[in-house]
Design a protein around this motif. Structure first.
Motif, PDB file in Angstrom:
ATOM      1  N   ASP A   8       0.826  -1.199   0.000  1.00 44.40           N
ATOM      2  CA  ASP A   8       0.000   0.000   0.000  1.00 44.40           C
ATOM      3  C   ASP A   8       0.867   1.259   0.000  1.00 44.40           C
ATOM      4  OD1 ASP A   8      -0.845  -0.159   3.571  1.00 44.40           O
ATOM      5  OD2 ASP A   8       1.052  -0.021   2.502  1.00 44.40           O
ATOM      6  N   SER A   9       2.135   1.088  -0.305  1.00 44.57           N
ATOM      7  CA  SER A   9       3.067   2.206  -0.186  1.00 44.57           C
ATOM      8  C   SER A   9       3.471   2.786  -1.531  1.00 44.57           C
ATOM      9  CB  SER A   9       4.327   1.743   0.555  1.00 44.57           C
ATOM     10  OG  SER A   9       4.949   0.680  -0.142  1.00 44.57           O
ATOM     11  N   TYR A  10       2.788   2.424  -2.607  1.00 42.01           N
ATOM     12  CA  TYR A  10       3.165   2.972  -3.895  1.00 42.01           C
ATOM     13  C   TYR A  10       1.909   3.249  -4.733  1.00 42.01           C
ATOM     14  CZ  TYR A  10       1.843  -1.154  -6.551  1.00 42.01           C
ATOM     15  OH  TYR A  10       1.111  -2.154  -7.151  1.00 42.01           O
ATOM     16  N   MET A  11       2.047   4.175  -5.626  1.00 43.65           N
ATOM     17  CA  MET A  11       1.009   4.475  -6.603  1.00 43.65           C
ATOM     18  C   MET A  11       1.687   4.615  -7.960  1.00 43.65           C
ATOM     19  SD  MET A  11      -1.820   4.636  -4.822  1.00 43.65           S
ATOM     20  CE  MET A  11      -3.033   5.515  -5.830  1.00 43.65           C
ATOM     21  N   PHE A  12       0.940   4.367  -9.017  1.00 40.81           N
ATOM     22  CA  PHE A  12       1.519   4.537 -10.348  1.00 40.81           C
ATOM     23  C   PHE A  12       0.503   5.185 -11.275  1.00 40.81           C
ATOM     24  CE2 PHE A  12      -0.574   0.432 -10.645  1.00 40.81           C
ATOM     25  CZ  PHE A  12      -1.090   0.395 -11.941  1.00 40.81           C
ATOM     26  N   LYS A  13       1.049   5.823 -12.325  1.00 41.44           N
ATOM     27  CA  LYS A  13       0.222   6.444 -13.349  1.00 41.44           C
ATOM     28  C   LYS A  13       0.514   5.754 -14.680  1.00 41.44           C
ATOM     29  CE  LYS A  13       0.102  11.000 -11.128  1.00 41.44           C
ATOM     30  NZ  LYS A  13       0.437  12.430 -11.271  1.00 41.44           N
ATOM     31  N   ALA A  14      -0.532   5.579 -15.472  1.00 40.52           N
ATOM     32  CA  ALA A  14      -0.396   4.855 -16.730  1.00 40.52           C
ATOM     33  C   ALA A  14      -0.960   5.659 -17.886  1.00 40.52           C
ATOM     34  CB  ALA A  14      -1.115   3.511 -16.638  1.00 40.52           C
ATOM     35  N   ILE A  15      -0.361   5.459 -19.063  1.00 39.88           N
ATOM     36  CA  ILE A  15      -0.892   6.041 -20.297  1.00 39.88           C
ATOM     37  C   ILE A  15      -1.049   4.914 -21.303  1.00 39.88           C
ATOM     38  CG2 ILE A  15       1.412   6.670 -21.211  1.00 39.88           C
ATOM     39  CD1 ILE A  15      -0.005   9.214 -22.370  1.00 39.88           C
ATOM     40  N   ILE A  16      -2.129   4.956 -22.089  1.00 39.47           N
ATOM     41  CA  ILE A  16      -2.458   3.844 -22.964  1.00 39.47           C
ATOM     42  C   ILE A  16      -2.883   4.340 -24.337  1.00 39.47           C
ATOM     43  CG2 ILE A  16      -4.769   3.836 -21.906  1.00 39.47           C
ATOM     44  CD1 ILE A  16      -5.043   0.914 -22.620  1.00 39.47           C
ATOM     45  N   ILE A  17      -2.455   3.614 -25.372  1.00 40.37           N
ATOM     46  CA  ILE A  17      -3.034   3.779 -26.700  1.00 40.37           C
ATOM     47  C   ILE A  17      -3.730   2.457 -27.033  1.00 40.37           C
ATOM     48  CG2 ILE A  17      -1.339   5.480 -27.478  1.00 40.37           C
ATOM     49  CD1 ILE A  17      -0.079   3.235 -29.207  1.00 40.37           C
ATOM     50  N   GLY A  18      -4.831   2.550 -27.772  1.00 42.26           N
ATOM     51  CA  GLY A  18      -5.594   1.341 -28.080  1.00 42.26           C
ATOM     52  C   GLY A  18      -6.617   1.006 -27.010  1.00 42.26           C
ATOM     53  N   GLY A  19      -7.065   2.018 -26.279  1.00 42.42           N
ATOM     54  CA  GLY A  19      -7.976   1.791 -25.169  1.00 42.42           C
ATOM     55  C   GLY A  19      -9.397   1.442 -25.574  1.00 42.42           C
ATOM     56  N   THR A  20      -9.709   1.481 -26.879  1.00 45.82           N
ATOM     57  CA  THR A  20     -11.047   1.096 -27.336  1.00 45.82           C
ATOM     58  C   THR A  20     -11.062  -0.308 -27.943  1.00 45.82           C
ATOM     59  OG1 THR A  20     -10.683   2.150 -29.491  1.00 45.82           O
ATOM     60  CG2 THR A  20     -11.746   3.484 -27.772  1.00 45.82           C
ATOM     61  N   GLY A  21      -9.898  -0.960 -27.988  1.00 43.70           N
ATOM     62  CA  GLY A  21      -9.816  -2.308 -28.534  1.00 43.70           C
ATOM     63  C   GLY A  21     -10.241  -3.364 -27.526  1.00 43.70           C
ATOM     64  N   ALA A  22     -10.252  -4.607 -27.955  1.00 44.25           N
ATOM     65  CA  ALA A  22     -10.735  -5.706 -27.117  1.00 44.25           C
ATOM     66  C   ALA A  22      -9.956  -5.816 -25.816  1.00 44.25           C
ATOM     67  CB  ALA A  22     -10.674  -7.018 -27.890  1.00 44.25           C
ATOM     68  N   THR A  23      -8.622  -5.821 -25.901  1.00 40.54           N
ATOM     69  CA  THR A  23      -7.802  -5.904 -24.691  1.00 40.54           C
ATOM     70  C   THR A  23      -7.686  -4.549 -24.013  1.00 40.54           C
ATOM     71  OG1 THR A  23      -6.510  -7.697 -25.690  1.00 40.54           O
ATOM     72  CG2 THR A  23      -5.591  -6.647 -23.732  1.00 40.54           C
ATOM     73  N   GLY A  24      -7.548  -3.503 -24.810  1.00 36.68           N
ATOM     74  CA  GLY A  24      -7.397  -2.161 -24.243  1.00 36.68           C
ATOM     75  C   GLY A  24      -8.556  -1.759 -23.356  1.00 36.68           C
ATOM     76  N   LYS A  25      -9.775  -2.119 -23.751  1.00 34.02           N
ATOM     77  CA  LYS A  25     -10.951  -1.812 -22.925  1.00 34.02           C
ATOM     78  C   LYS A  25     -10.829  -2.464 -21.555  1.00 34.02           C
ATOM     79  CE  LYS A  25     -14.445  -1.275 -26.578  1.00 34.02           C
ATOM     80  NZ  LYS A  25     -15.666  -1.888 -27.165  1.00 34.02           N
ATOM     81  N   THR A  41      -4.332   7.778 -18.437  1.00 28.72           N
ATOM     82  CA  THR A  41      -4.508   8.679 -19.576  1.00 28.72           C
ATOM     83  C   THR A  41      -4.652   7.847 -20.838  1.00 28.72           C
ATOM     84  OG1 THR A  41      -3.191  10.432 -18.542  1.00 28.72           O
ATOM     85  CG2 THR A  41      -3.492  10.548 -20.931  1.00 28.72           C
ATOM     86  N   SER A  42      -5.703   8.103 -21.587  1.00 32.13           N
ATOM     87  CA  SER A  42      -5.929   7.422 -22.859  1.00 32.13           C
ATOM     88  C   SER A  42      -5.731   8.408 -23.991  1.00 32.13           C
ATOM     89  CB  SER A  42      -7.344   6.840 -22.917  1.00 32.13           C
ATOM     90  OG  SER A  42      -7.654   6.402 -24.232  1.00 32.13           O
ATOM     91  N   ILE A  43      -4.944   7.989 -24.993  1.00 32.68           N
ATOM     92  CA  ILE A  43      -4.762   8.775 -26.220  1.00 32.68           C
ATOM     93  C   ILE A  43      -5.385   7.979 -27.357  1.00 32.68           C
ATOM     94  CG2 ILE A  43      -3.128   9.913 -27.762  1.00 32.68           C
ATOM     95  CD1 ILE A  43      -2.905  11.054 -24.997  1.00 32.68           C
ATOM     96  N   GLY A  44      -6.380   8.533 -28.024  1.00 31.27           N
ATOM     97  CA  GLY A  44      -7.030   7.785 -29.094  1.00 31.27           C
ATOM     98  C   GLY A  44      -7.881   8.651 -29.986  1.00 31.27           C
ATOM     99  N   ARG A  45      -8.411   8.028 -31.029  1.00 36.85           N
ATOM    100  CA  ARG A  45      -9.275   8.751 -31.972  1.00 36.85           C
ATOM    101  C   ARG A  45     -10.734   8.741 -31.541  1.00 36.85           C
ATOM    102  NH1 ARG A  45     -10.005   6.595 -36.537  1.00 36.85           N
ATOM    103  NH2 ARG A  45     -10.516   8.532 -37.642  1.00 36.85           N
ATOM    104  N   ARG A  46     -11.045   7.888 -30.573  1.00 34.53           N
ATOM    105  CA  ARG A  46     -12.417   7.828 -30.059  1.00 34.53           C
ATOM    106  C   ARG A  46     -12.385   7.863 -28.537  1.00 34.53           C
ATOM    107  NH1 ARG A  46     -14.785   2.626 -31.447  1.00 34.53           N
ATOM    108  NH2 ARG A  46     -12.671   1.865 -31.836  1.00 34.53           N
ATOM    109  N   PRO A  47     -13.448   8.363 -27.916  1.00 34.89           N
ATOM    110  CA  PRO A  47     -13.500   8.353 -26.455  1.00 34.89           C
ATOM    111  C   PRO A  47     -13.551   6.925 -25.925  1.00 34.89           C
ATOM    112  CG  PRO A  47     -15.174   9.820 -27.389  1.00 34.89           C
ATOM    113  CD  PRO A  47     -14.621   9.016 -28.516  1.00 34.89           C
ATOM    114  N   VAL A  48     -12.998   6.727 -24.749  1.00 36.68           N
ATOM    115  CA  VAL A  48     -13.098   5.426 -24.083  1.00 36.68           C
ATOM    116  C   VAL A  48     -14.260   5.468 -23.084  1.00 36.68           C
ATOM    117  CG1 VAL A  48     -10.691   4.791 -24.390  1.00 36.68           C
ATOM    118  CG2 VAL A  48     -11.346   6.173 -22.413  1.00 36.68           C
TER     119      VAL A  48
END
Length: 233
Positions: A8-25, A41-48
């Motif tokens: 419980d002593s750590y936190m992380f931040k993530a950024i993803i591309i492909g967040g609307t795909g089968a695995t990305g979702k 953070t999601s970077i994509g052409r469509r909203p997640v």
């Protein structure tokens, strides 16, 4: 809980591309509910998330993923970059377009992640992928394997990630409403890999990297059994 240890002593931040795909979702859903993930953070052409908002989500929609310079500020201060982008030659519109998406966009995103000094990159490839395979555009199976191998190289070559994880699954069970008969048969036999299991393995690996429990700078998880087993590390 990671590897049998309460953390419980750590936190992380993530950024993803492909967040609307089968695995990305699935990956995005799991990151949002993960108590150790502070921000996604999601970077994509469509909203997640079907356009829904969430306190832990920064949803950046761009006109073209080939030009990511406008998203530069969103890449900073992240701990892991997840590349879940994926398409088929048919959906892409041809061999040239398929290569541009899988290899070209992946390379642009890897540059953004490396320039932002994100320490860890995690990418979905495919079992048998190899950038050195001889292939012609009209021989689709070989073209696919070569291109996905080139996609792997976007986080291996010429970029300064401290650690890299490449997941090379076999048959995937996409958990979509309209599944092929082969996906249904694979799930029944237990030979396929559910995309939510793949997502869990990627997050589990990223957490282990964040905690310093991974000694190798480059990790390869090859085949569905290896990916499933990684959840027990």
């Amino acid at each position: 809980m990671i590897g049998g240890w309460w953390v419980d002593s750590y936190m992380f931040k993530a950024i993803i591309i492909g967040g609307t795909g089968a695995t990305g979702k699935r990956l995005l859903d799991q990151l949002i509910t993960n108590q150790n993930c502070d921000l996604v953070t999601s970077i994509g052409r469509r909203p997640v998330l079907d356009g829904k908002k969430h306190d832990k989500l920064v949803d950046i929609v761009v006109e073209s993923l080939f030009k990511m310079s406008s998203t530069e500020k969103y890449w900073k201060d992240n701990d892991v970059f997840f590349n879940c982008i994926g398409t088929t030659r048919q959906r892409a519109g041809g061999a040239k377009e398929f290569i541009a998406i899988e290899s070209g966009i992946s390379n642009e995103a890897a540059k953004m992640a490396a320039n932002a000094q994100i320490p860890h990159a995690s990418l979905i490839s495919a079992e048998g992928a190899n950038h050195k395979i001889w292939a012609k555009d009209w021989i689709h199976p070989l073209l696919y394997m070569r291109t996905i191998g080139q996609k792997e190289q976007t986080i291996i070559s010429d970029h300064s990630f401290d650690s890299v994880s490449i997941f090379k699954p076999g048959m995937l069970i996409r958990l979509q409403s309209e599944r092929t008969w082969f996906e249904k048969f694979s799930e029944l036999r237990g030979s396929g890999l559910r995309v939510d299991t793949l997502a869990s393995a990627m997050i589990h690996d990223a957490e282990r990297v964040k905690l310093g429990r991974v000694e190798k700078s480059h990790q390869y998880f090859i085949g569905n059994n290896d990916i499933k087993s990684s959840l027990e590390l």
